[in-house]
Enzyme design. Structure first.
Site, PDB file in Angstrom:
ATOM      1  N   TYR A   1      32.204  34.444  70.593  1.00 40.47           N
ATOM      2  CA  TYR A   1      31.750  33.634  71.735  1.00 40.47           C
ATOM      3  C   TYR A   1      32.016  34.385  73.036  1.00 40.47           C
ATOM      4  CZ  TYR A   1      30.885  29.455  74.537  1.00 40.47           C
ATOM      5  OH  TYR A   1      30.365  28.548  75.422  1.00 40.47           O
TER       6      TYR A   1
ATOM      7  N   PHE B   1       3.702  36.271  87.871  1.00 42.64           N
ATOM      8  CA  PHE B   1       3.381  35.670  86.577  1.00 42.64           C
ATOM      9  C   PHE B   1       3.566  34.138  86.672  1.00 42.64           C
ATOM     10  CE2 PHE B   1       4.455  34.344  82.203  1.00 42.64           C
ATOM     11  CZ  PHE B   1       3.240  34.645  81.632  1.00 42.64           C
ATOM     12  N   ASP B   2       2.847  33.393  85.818  1.00 35.28           N
ATOM     13  CA  ASP B   2       2.840  31.909  85.893  1.00 35.28           C
ATOM     14  C   ASP B   2       4.235  31.288  85.913  1.00 35.28           C
ATOM     15  OD1 ASP B   2       0.386  32.806  85.057  1.00 35.28           O
ATOM     16  OD2 ASP B   2       0.583  31.915  83.074  1.00 35.28           O
TER      17      ASP B   2
ATOM     18  N   ASP C   1      10.409  42.129  88.544  1.00 39.20           N
ATOM     19  CA  ASP C   1      10.139  41.434  87.289  1.00 39.20           C
ATOM     20  C   ASP C   1       9.758  42.549  86.318  1.00 39.20           C
ATOM     21  OD1 ASP C   1       8.965  40.303  85.073  1.00 39.20           O
ATOM     22  OD2 ASP C   1       7.833  38.796  86.177  1.00 39.20           O
TER      23      ASP C   1
ATOM     24  N   ALA D   1       9.456  42.932  82.887  1.00 38.18           N
ATOM     25  CA  ALA D   1       9.029  42.711  81.500  1.00 38.18           C
ATOM     26  C   ALA D   1       8.400  43.967  80.879  1.00 38.18           C
ATOM     27  CB  ALA D   1       8.057  41.541  81.443  1.00 38.18           C
TER      28      ALA D   1
ATOM     29  N   LYS E   1       9.056  41.814  75.672  1.00 33.27           N
ATOM     30  CA  LYS E   1       8.018  42.839  75.874  1.00 33.27           C
ATOM     31  C   LYS E   1       8.670  44.220  75.723  1.00 33.27           C
ATOM     32  CE  LYS E   1       6.243  39.104  78.142  1.00 33.27           C
ATOM     33  NZ  LYS E   1       6.987  37.846  78.292  1.00 33.27           N
TER      34      LYS E   1
ATOM     35  N   HIS F   1      -3.257  24.272  79.430  1.00 31.31           N
ATOM     36  CA  HIS F   1      -3.908  25.189  78.494  1.00 31.31           C
ATOM     37  C   HIS F   1      -3.230  25.234  77.124  1.00 31.31           C
ATOM     38  CE1 HIS F   1      -0.830  27.442  80.605  1.00 31.31           C
ATOM     39  NE2 HIS F   1      -0.801  28.302  79.627  1.00 31.31           N
TER      40      HIS F   1
END
Ligand code: F0G
Length: 461
Positions: free
Chosen positions: A72, A124-125, A215, A217, A258, A450
């Protein structure tokens, strides 16, 4: 004779996929209410829905899984991850989280307040969502060339410095917590940001005393394009390029699904002790204790190895060559796609592909369904369904571009699969003049529709 290019790996384990028949697919897509997210994966032959969490791990990653430390607190797997993050990005502080949007949730909980403005390059969304959810505004400062699919610009992910300066000048002091650069820029087609642009954004940010967050990714794919396309970088290693990219940043959010080449995971990393200390509170609340966050020890171990592998030039050459292999065939067939070909996906321009389908009938979704019916290939709509409704007027928002995104998982498919995708899309393209109607909504959620929307065919009289 010069030896041809080949992948920098061989295959040790395989997974069977089923090539269905058209009548089967007609039934399945009808049962799925014409929403490709509702299909079961066995109903898909070649799955290009996303490159996120769908990659194949290496034997070294699987070996690292076996030596994961599930303690942990103080897990050695956390320290393995911390070491590679320090080495690659130069950030001393890191917090694992369960995926990219969790990194946004934790870091933005520290940095973003109501009324703030966060400029960037086509956020990004989920990034935009986490900004807007906090009552702040995301302002897109991407260069105009990014929105013209026919212009060949080597760095369509770049920020327009004049647009950015305008936002910085017009926003009251203290209201811009950071600028965010997405590398590569997913929304504009996996398009890279140049080193010069990162440097210039940082210089401008410094003038105003504003931090820069990456960001990250698809950071390694971005580094590869800098290596290939930017003057002065062809002689540098990918790791040297990555180190320079992040030398301009104050911190990063990462979806490890990614360019971590793992199936789940993410992290935040920063050079600021203060950001780290504040973020730990939110990380402990939302994710888990500091030394595991949202991840199992074994997964942190696999991620540490994945970050090493993803920054090898041989891997990146194989990766981008495959995306290019598919993109080039589509271009040769005259199929309209975002140019140049990006790092992780092909973005097919649906409005020019299906000129007879009215925009009210979801052009990119219609194309996605046609491709599925043709060959069992699943892509994803990046168009009107995704753009959703205006929250005030409840009218549909019609974006400037309607894309069908074909995202290619890492190290999963061969170029033979890509050839099937290209041929299938060509077949649909050849009968595009017979496709004159699309779909209408039967049921939709109030937000992020969507994922769960139900559609029905528009029948022409
Ligand atoms: N940032 C970028 C640029 C992304 O592409 C994604 C996810 C995220 C953040 C969020 O990361 O999914 O791990 O929570 N993109 C996926 C896609 C979903 O299909 O493009 P996440």
């Amino acid at each position: 004779m010069e030896l041809p290019f080949a992948e920098s790996y061989k295959i040790k384990m395989v997974e069977a996929i089923y090539r269905s028949t058209r009548p089967e697919r007609e039934t399945w897509i009808r049962e799925a209410k014409y929403n490709l997210f509702n299909l079961r994966s066995e109903q898909v032959y070649i799955d290009l829905l996303t490159d996120s969490g769908t990659g194949a791990m290496s034997d070294r990653q699987w070996a690292a899984i076996m030596t994961g430390d599930e303690s942990y607190a103080g897990s050695s797997s956390y320290y393995n991850l911390q070491e590679i993050i320090r080495k690659l990005f130069g950030f001393d502080y890191c917090l694992p989280v369960h995926q990219g949007r969790a990194a946004e949730n934790v870091l933005f909980s520290v940095l973003v307040q109501k009324g703030d403005v966060v400029p960037g390059n086509s956020h990004f969304d989920t990034t935009k969502g986490h900004i807007e959810f906090r009552g702040a505004t995301a302002v897109d400062c991407t260069i105009d060339e990014a929105f013209d699919t026919e212009t060949d610009h080597p760095f369509k992910g770049n920020i327009d410095l004049e647009k950015l300066r305008k936002v910085l000048n017009e926003t009251p002091a203290g209201k811009i917590p950071f600028i965010i650069l997405t590398v590569t820029c997913n929304t504009s087609g996996g398009q890279p940001v140049s080193m010069q642009n990162i440097r210039e954004v940082k210089e401008l940010a410094n003038e105003y005393g504003i931090p820069l967050v990456l960001d990250s990714a698809r950071f390694a794919e971005n580094a590869w394009f800098i290596h290939q396309r930017e003057t002065g970088y062809s002689g540098k290693t990918i790791r040297e390029i990555v180190a320079e990219m992040f030398s301009y940043a104050d911190g990063m959010t990462m979806s490890s699904k990614k360019d971590g080449i793992v199936n789940i995971g993410g992290f935040i990393a920063t050079r600021h002790q203060q950001w780290f200390e504040k973020a730990t509170t939110f990380s402990i609340m939302y994710e888990g204790f500091i030394t595991y966050g949202g991840m199992a020890g074994r997964d942190m171990n696999a991620l540490a190895v994945g970050l090493e592998e993803v920054t090898e030039a041989e891997y990146l050459e194989s990766r981008t060559a495959q995306v290019e292999h598919l993109g080039k065939q589509l271009l040769d067939y005259g199929i309209p796609v975002q140019r140049p070909i990006g790092g992780h996906a092909i973005f097919v321009e649906a409005k020019r592909f299906l000129p007879l389908v009215p925009k009210e009938e979801f052009i990119a979704q219609t194309l996605a369904i046609e491709l599925y019916l043709e060959a069992g290939v699943r892509g994803v709509e990046v168009g009107t369904l995704l753009a959703d409704r205006n929250p005030e007027t409840r009218e549909n928002r019609y974006p400037a571009t309607e894309f069908l995104r074909l995202a290619i998982p890492r190290r999963v498919y061969t170029n033979n699969h890509m050839d099937v995708v290209a041929a299938a899309l060509k077949n649909v393209f050849d009968r595009r003049n017979q496709i004159s109607s699309g779909y209408k909504i039967r049921k939709e959620a109030p937000i992020m529709r969507h994922f769960t929307v139900e559609l029905e065919r528009v029948l022409k009289d």
